[in-house]
Design a protein around this motif. Structure first.
Motif, mmCIF file in Angstrom:
data_model
loop_
_atom_site.group_PDB
_atom_site.id
_atom_site.type_symbol
_atom_site.label_atom_id
_atom_site.label_comp_id
_atom_site.label_asym_id
_atom_site.label_seq_id
_atom_site.Cartn_x
_atom_site.Cartn_y
_atom_site.Cartn_z
ATOM 1 N N LYS A 41 51.902 16.925 70.058
ATOM 2 C CA LYS A 41 50.681 16.368 69.467
ATOM 3 C C LYS A 41 50.975 15.764 68.102
ATOM 4 C CE LYS A 41 46.895 18.515 69.098
ATOM 5 N NZ LYS A 41 45.858 19.528 68.854
ATOM 6 N N GLY A 42 51.757 16.462 67.301
ATOM 7 C CA GLY A 42 52.123 15.955 65.980
ATOM 8 C C GLY A 42 52.862 14.641 66.066
ATOM 9 N N TRP A 43 53.811 14.557 66.979
ATOM 10 C CA TRP A 43 54.552 13.304 67.149
ATOM 11 C C TRP A 43 53.609 12.164 67.522
ATOM 12 C CZ3 TRP A 43 58.660 15.908 70.724
ATOM 13 C CH2 TRP A 43 59.593 16.582 69.937
ATOM 14 N N LEU A 44 52.712 12.437 68.474
ATOM 15 C CA LEU A 44 51.785 11.397 68.917
ATOM 16 C C LEU A 44 50.861 10.955 67.786
ATOM 17 C CD1 LEU A 44 50.832 12.847 72.408
ATOM 18 C CD2 LEU A 44 52.214 10.803 71.987
ATOM 19 N N LEU A 45 50.307 11.903 67.073
ATOM 20 C CA LEU A 45 49.355 11.572 66.017
ATOM 21 C C LEU A 45 50.016 10.850 64.850
ATOM 22 C CD1 LEU A 45 47.188 14.813 66.083
ATOM 23 C CD2 LEU A 45 46.544 12.536 66.914
ATOM 24 N N THR A 46 51.227 11.217 64.500
ATOM 25 C CA THR A 46 51.891 10.543 63.378
ATOM 26 C C THR A 46 52.293 9.119 63.723
ATOM 27 O OG1 THR A 46 54.036 11.517 63.955
ATOM 28 C CG2 THR A 46 52.737 12.651 62.270
ATOM 29 N N ALA A 47 52.298 8.788 65.004
ATOM 30 C CA ALA A 47 52.625 7.428 65.417
ATOM 31 C C ALA A 47 51.388 6.522 65.409
ATOM 32 C CB ALA A 47 53.252 7.437 66.813
ATOM 33 N N MET A 48 50.223 7.095 65.104
ATOM 34 C CA MET A 48 48.965 6.341 65.146
ATOM 35 C C MET A 48 48.486 5.980 63.742
ATOM 36 S SD MET A 48 46.791 8.599 67.823
ATOM 37 C CE MET A 48 47.456 9.099 69.390
ATOM 38 N N SER A 49 47.677 4.942 63.681
ATOM 39 C CA SER A 49 47.023 4.595 62.412
ATOM 40 C C SER A 49 45.863 5.570 62.188
ATOM 41 C CB SER A 49 46.496 3.162 62.455
ATOM 42 O OG SER A 49 45.418 3.072 63.356
ATOM 43 N N LEU A 50 45.384 5.650 60.960
ATOM 44 C CA LEU A 50 44.304 6.583 60.636
ATOM 45 C C LEU A 50 43.033 6.326 61.441
ATOM 46 C CD1 LEU A 50 44.683 6.950 56.766
ATOM 47 C CD2 LEU A 50 45.293 8.589 58.549
ATOM 48 N N ASP A 51 42.733 5.082 61.696
ATOM 49 C CA ASP A 51 41.545 4.758 62.485
ATOM 50 C C ASP A 51 41.640 5.310 63.908
ATOM 51 O OD1 ASP A 51 40.401 3.424 60.374
ATOM 52 O OD2 ASP A 51 41.142 1.460 61.002
ATOM 53 N N ILE A 52 42.814 5.248 64.474
ATOM 54 C CA ILE A 52 43.006 5.727 65.847
ATOM 55 C C ILE A 52 43.091 7.252 65.874
ATOM 56 C CG2 ILE A 52 44.559 5.683 67.834
ATOM 57 C CD1 ILE A 52 45.243 2.802 67.047
ATOM 58 N N ILE A 53 43.723 7.849 64.877
ATOM 59 C CA ILE A 53 43.859 9.308 64.829
ATOM 60 C C ILE A 53 42.502 9.994 64.932
ATOM 61 C CG2 ILE A 53 44.412 11.243 63.295
ATOM 62 C CD1 ILE A 53 46.822 9.712 62.337
ATOM 63 N N LYS A 54 41.493 9.435 64.291
ATOM 64 C CA LYS A 54 40.147 10.033 64.292
ATOM 65 C C LYS A 54 39.624 10.276 65.705
ATOM 66 C CE LYS A 54 38.896 7.846 59.949
ATOM 67 N NZ LYS A 54 38.054 6.829 59.310
ATOM 68 N N ARG A 55 39.996 9.410 66.631
ATOM 69 C CA ARG A 55 39.531 9.532 68.015
ATOM 70 C C ARG A 55 40.208 10.675 68.762
ATOM 71 N NH1 ARG A 55 40.322 3.279 69.702
ATOM 72 N NH2 ARG A 55 39.209 2.402 67.938
ATOM 73 N N TYR A 56 41.433 11.015 68.378
ATOM 74 C CA TYR A 56 42.240 11.945 69.158
ATOM 75 C C TYR A 56 42.541 13.272 68.478
ATOM 76 C CZ TYR A 56 42.951 7.804 71.973
ATOM 77 O OH TYR A 56 42.745 6.705 72.759
ATOM 78 N N LEU A 57 42.230 13.414 67.229
ATOM 79 C CA LEU A 57 42.600 14.591 66.453
ATOM 80 C C LEU A 57 42.047 15.887 67.038
ATOM 81 C CD1 LEU A 57 44.178 15.443 63.974
ATOM 82 C CD2 LEU A 57 42.121 15.127 62.628
ATOM 83 N N ARG A 58 40.859 15.851 67.583
ATOM 84 C CA ARG A 58 40.217 17.070 68.081
ATOM 85 C C ARG A 58 40.674 17.497 69.463
ATOM 86 N NH1 ARG A 58 34.621 14.898 66.216
ATOM 87 N NH2 ARG A 58 34.905 15.086 63.987
ATOM 88 N N LEU A 59 41.399 16.654 70.161
ATOM 89 C CA LEU A 59 41.887 17.023 71.485
ATOM 90 C C LEU A 59 42.934 18.129 71.357
ATOM 91 C CD1 LEU A 59 42.119 13.490 73.089
ATOM 92 C CD2 LEU A 59 40.313 15.173 73.379
ATOM 93 N N SER A 60 42.860 19.101 72.237
ATOM 94 C CA SER A 60 43.718 20.273 72.077
ATOM 95 C C SER A 60 45.043 20.207 72.817
ATOM 96 C CB SER A 60 42.968 21.531 72.505
ATOM 97 O OG SER A 60 42.567 21.416 73.856
ATOM 98 N N ILE A 61 45.138 19.350 73.826
ATOM 99 C CA ILE A 61 46.352 19.296 74.640
ATOM 100 C C ILE A 61 46.982 17.907 74.508
ATOM 101 C CG2 ILE A 61 47.268 19.512 76.976
ATOM 102 C CD1 ILE A 61 44.917 21.335 77.581
ATOM 103 N N ALA A 62 48.290 17.882 74.308
ATOM 104 C CA ALA A 62 49.006 16.607 74.125
ATOM 105 C C ALA A 62 48.735 15.643 75.282
ATOM 106 C CB ALA A 62 50.503 16.861 73.979
ATOM 107 N N CYS A 63 48.633 16.160 76.466
ATOM 108 C CA CYS A 63 48.381 15.308 77.636
ATOM 109 C C CYS A 63 47.056 14.570 77.508
ATOM 110 C CB CYS A 63 48.394 16.165 78.893
ATOM 111 S SG CYS A 63 48.170 15.243 80.406
ATOM 112 N N GLU A 64 46.067 15.180 76.885
ATOM 113 C CA GLU A 64 44.764 14.525 76.704
ATOM 114 C C GLU A 64 44.866 13.351 75.736
ATOM 115 O OE1 GLU A 64 41.810 18.330 77.334
ATOM 116 O OE2 GLU A 64 42.513 17.856 75.325
ATOM 117 N N ILE A 65 45.752 13.466 74.767
ATOM 118 C CA ILE A 65 45.931 12.386 73.789
ATOM 119 C C ILE A 65 46.579 11.215 74.475
ATOM 120 C CG2 ILE A 65 47.112 11.708 71.660
ATOM 121 C CD1 ILE A 65 46.796 14.635 70.744
#
Length: 64
Positions: free
Chosen positions: A40-64
């Motif tokens: 999850k950390g790898w995926l989120l750090t590859a995103m811009s802040l605007d996109i992170i907001k959409r996915y931050l609350r998802l609990s499983i990496a597969c959902e992101i």
């Protein structure tokens, strides 16, 4: 990103929505959870802040 995750042998965290069945044991669940958080950390750090907001609350990496 998939190549990076695969190179760390964590691809199952992108392809499996639920933890493996063997994680009934607390030790195995803790290990799975740690791997999931890493991916999850790898995926989120590859995103811009605007996109992170959409996915931050998802609990499983597969959902992101």
């Amino acid at each position: 990103m998939e190549m990076h995750i695969t190179s760390h042998e964590k691809l199952e965290n992108l392809t499996s929505i639920t933890p493996p069945r063997k994680v009934i044991d607390v030790f195995f669940y803790a290990k799975w959870y740690a791997k999931n958080q890493k991916v999850k950390g790898w995926l989120l750090t590859a995103m811009s802040l605007d996109i992170i907001k959409r996915y931050l609350r998802l609990s499983i990496a597969c959902e992101i």
